[in-house]
Design an enzyme around this catalytic site. Structure first.
Site, PDB file in Angstrom:
ATOM      1  N   LYS A  13      23.610  13.144  56.619  1.00  0.00           N
ATOM      2  CA  LYS A  13      22.947  13.826  57.738  1.00  0.00           C
ATOM      3  C   LYS A  13      22.277  15.120  57.289  1.00  0.00           C
ATOM      4  CE  LYS A  13      26.582  14.280  60.386  1.00  0.00           C
ATOM      5  NZ  LYS A  13      27.627  13.594  59.600  1.00  0.00           N
ATOM      6  N   ARG A  87      30.169  15.485  68.540  1.00  0.00           N
ATOM      7  CA  ARG A  87      31.119  14.765  67.710  1.00  0.00           C
ATOM      8  C   ARG A  87      32.175  14.043  68.544  1.00  0.00           C
ATOM      9  NH1 ARG A  87      30.207  17.505  62.703  1.00  0.00           N
ATOM     10  NH2 ARG A  87      31.454  16.594  61.043  1.00  0.00           N
ATOM     11  N   ARG A 121      30.810  15.591  46.180  1.00  0.00           N
ATOM     12  CA  ARG A 121      29.745  16.493  46.629  1.00  0.00           C
ATOM     13  C   ARG A 121      30.002  17.925  46.162  1.00  0.00           C
ATOM     14  NH1 ARG A 121      28.253  16.242  52.824  1.00  0.00           N
ATOM     15  NH2 ARG A 121      30.365  16.985  53.201  1.00  0.00           N
ATOM     16  N   ARG A 151      33.292  22.162  48.625  1.00  0.00           N
ATOM     17  CA  ARG A 151      33.756  22.708  49.903  1.00  0.00           C
ATOM     18  C   ARG A 151      35.242  22.432  50.057  1.00  0.00           C
ATOM     19  NH1 ARG A 151      29.781  20.205  54.311  1.00  0.00           N
ATOM     20  NH2 ARG A 151      31.756  19.748  55.342  1.00  0.00           N
ATOM     21  N   ARG A 162      39.231  13.604  57.958  1.00  0.00           N
ATOM     22  CA  ARG A 162      37.890  13.675  58.560  1.00  0.00           C
ATOM     23  C   ARG A 162      37.378  12.291  58.897  1.00  0.00           C
ATOM     24  NH1 ARG A 162      34.772  16.976  54.238  1.00  0.00           N
ATOM     25  NH2 ARG A 162      32.939  16.455  55.473  1.00  0.00           N
TER      26      ARG A 162
HETATM   27  P1  ADP Z   1      30.484  16.572  57.696  1.00  0.00           P
HETATM   28  O1  ADP Z   1      29.451  15.979  58.613  1.00  0.00           O
HETATM   29  O2  ADP Z   1      30.246  16.235  56.261  1.00  0.00           O
HETATM   30  O3  ADP Z   1      31.891  16.308  58.146  1.00  0.00           O
HETATM   31  P2  ADP Z   1      30.008  19.248  58.764  1.00  0.00           P
HETATM   32  O4  ADP Z   1      29.512  20.377  57.959  1.00  0.00           O
HETATM   33  O5  ADP Z   1      29.120  18.698  59.818  1.00  0.00           O
HETATM   34  O6  ADP Z   1      30.368  18.141  57.682  1.00  0.00           O
HETATM   35  O7  ADP Z   1      31.383  19.642  59.466  1.00  0.00           O
HETATM   36  C1  ADP Z   1      32.440  20.228  58.767  1.00  0.00           C
HETATM   37  C2  ADP Z   1      33.605  20.525  59.709  1.00  0.00           C
HETATM   38  O8  ADP Z   1      33.190  21.484  60.715  1.00  0.00           O
HETATM   39  C3  ADP Z   1      34.101  19.336  60.528  1.00  0.00           C
HETATM   40  O9  ADP Z   1      35.041  18.560  59.810  1.00  0.00           O
HETATM   41  C4  ADP Z   1      34.715  20.041  61.746  1.00  0.00           C
HETATM   42  O10 ADP Z   1      35.987  20.557  61.453  1.00  0.00           O
HETATM   43  C5  ADP Z   1      33.788  21.214  61.982  1.00  0.00           C
HETATM   44  N1  ADP Z   1      32.738  20.843  62.959  1.00  0.00           N
HETATM   45  C6  ADP Z   1      31.408  20.690  62.708  1.00  0.00           C
HETATM   46  N2  ADP Z   1      30.749  20.329  63.825  1.00  0.00           N
HETATM   47  C7  ADP Z   1      31.675  20.235  64.820  1.00  0.00           C
HETATM   48  C8  ADP Z   1      31.650  19.877  66.188  1.00  0.00           C
HETATM   49  N3  ADP Z   1      30.514  19.506  66.807  1.00  0.00           N
HETATM   50  N4  ADP Z   1      32.802  19.902  66.907  1.00  0.00           N
HETATM   51  C9  ADP Z   1      33.956  20.249  66.328  1.00  0.00           C
HETATM   52  N5  ADP Z   1      34.071  20.574  65.029  1.00  0.00           N
HETATM   53  C10 ADP Z   1      32.953  20.577  64.262  1.00  0.00           C
END
Ligand code: ADP
Ligand code: ZN
Length: 204
Positions: A13, A87, A121, A151, A162
């Site tokens: 994404k 999400r 990554r 990360r 996750r």
């Molecule tokens: P990825 O899509 O690779 O999991 P992100 O950078 O989008 O990575 O998200 C990393 C973390 O940030 C998620 O695992 C979650 O804990 C938090 N997070 C991101 N977006 C949301 C959201 N919309 N609602 C709740 N937690 C979020």
């Protein structure tokens, strides 16, 4: 056109969002990036978010809503690309109450490739550029020269959680947007260029 990007962690994404932002002049809103900025600056939101993110869990909806609402407000009339939000169905309903979503692009990849993609990554601490460790000759960012690191939530034990959260809470959004007639599936198994070409076929 307002767009939501769907896809599992590691689906690509963020990679596609950067390209789409440039090509289609969309305002890229990544909740993950916003939380990471807060964590770096050690704000109240950042410290709270960290306790969930390091366990692979979602940050609570009320906190997430606030950062999304203010990002959308900043975007004003600009078209936006949401990456990492919504999400879960509660977040999707909140979003529907605020703005009209024209397309939900689901980047579809086999679950079997995700663990390797995420654990391999590396992310630039400065500009956020990401690359797989197998394509890097050292830990220097090819874009800006700063350091590429793993990360904290890209380590294997967290990744398992996750992916479980994705299956249970986020994957149902595919049906949510299909029911609203805005879902588009894109094959995410190719190279970043190939996936971007697929997205181009959808967006023109
Ligand atoms: P990825 O899509 O690779 O999991 P992100 O950078 O989008 O990575 O998200 C990393 C973390 O940030 C998620 O695992 C979650 O804990 C938090 N997070 C991101 N977006 C949301 C959201 N919309 N609602 C709740 N937690 C979020
Ligand atoms: Zn960089």
């Amino acid at each position: 056109m307002n767009i939501v990007l769907l896809g599992a962690p590691g689906a690509g994404k963020g990679t596609q969002a950067l390209r789409m932002e440039e090509r289609y002049k969309l305002r890229h809103i990544s909740t993950g990036d916003i939380f990471r900025q807060h964590m770096r600056r050690q704000t109240e939101v950042g410290n709270l978010a960290r306790s969930y993110i390091k366990k692979g869990q979602l940050v609570p909806d009320d906190v997430t809503f606030k950062i999304v609402a203010s990002a959308l407000e900043e975007a004003g009339n600009e078209n936006f690309l949401l990456d990492g939000f919504p999400r879960n169905t509660n977040q999707a309903a909140m979003l529907d109450g605020l703005v009209k979503i024209d397309k939900a692009i689901n980047i579809d990849v086999d679950m079997s490739v995700l663990t390797d993609r995420i654990c391999g990554r590396r992310s630039c601490i400065e500009c956020g550029y990401t690359a797989h460790v197998s394509t890097l000759s050292d830990s220097v960012c090819p874009k800006c020269g700063c350091e590429m690191v793993q990360r904290m939530d890209d380590r294997e034990d967290t990744v398992r959680d996750r992916l479980r959260v994705y299956e249970e809470q986020t994957a149902p959004l595919i049906e949510y947007y299909r029911a609203r007639g805005v879902l588009v599936n894109v094959n995410g198994m190719g190279s970043p260029e190939e996936v971007f070409a697929e997205i181009g076929k959808v967006l023109g």
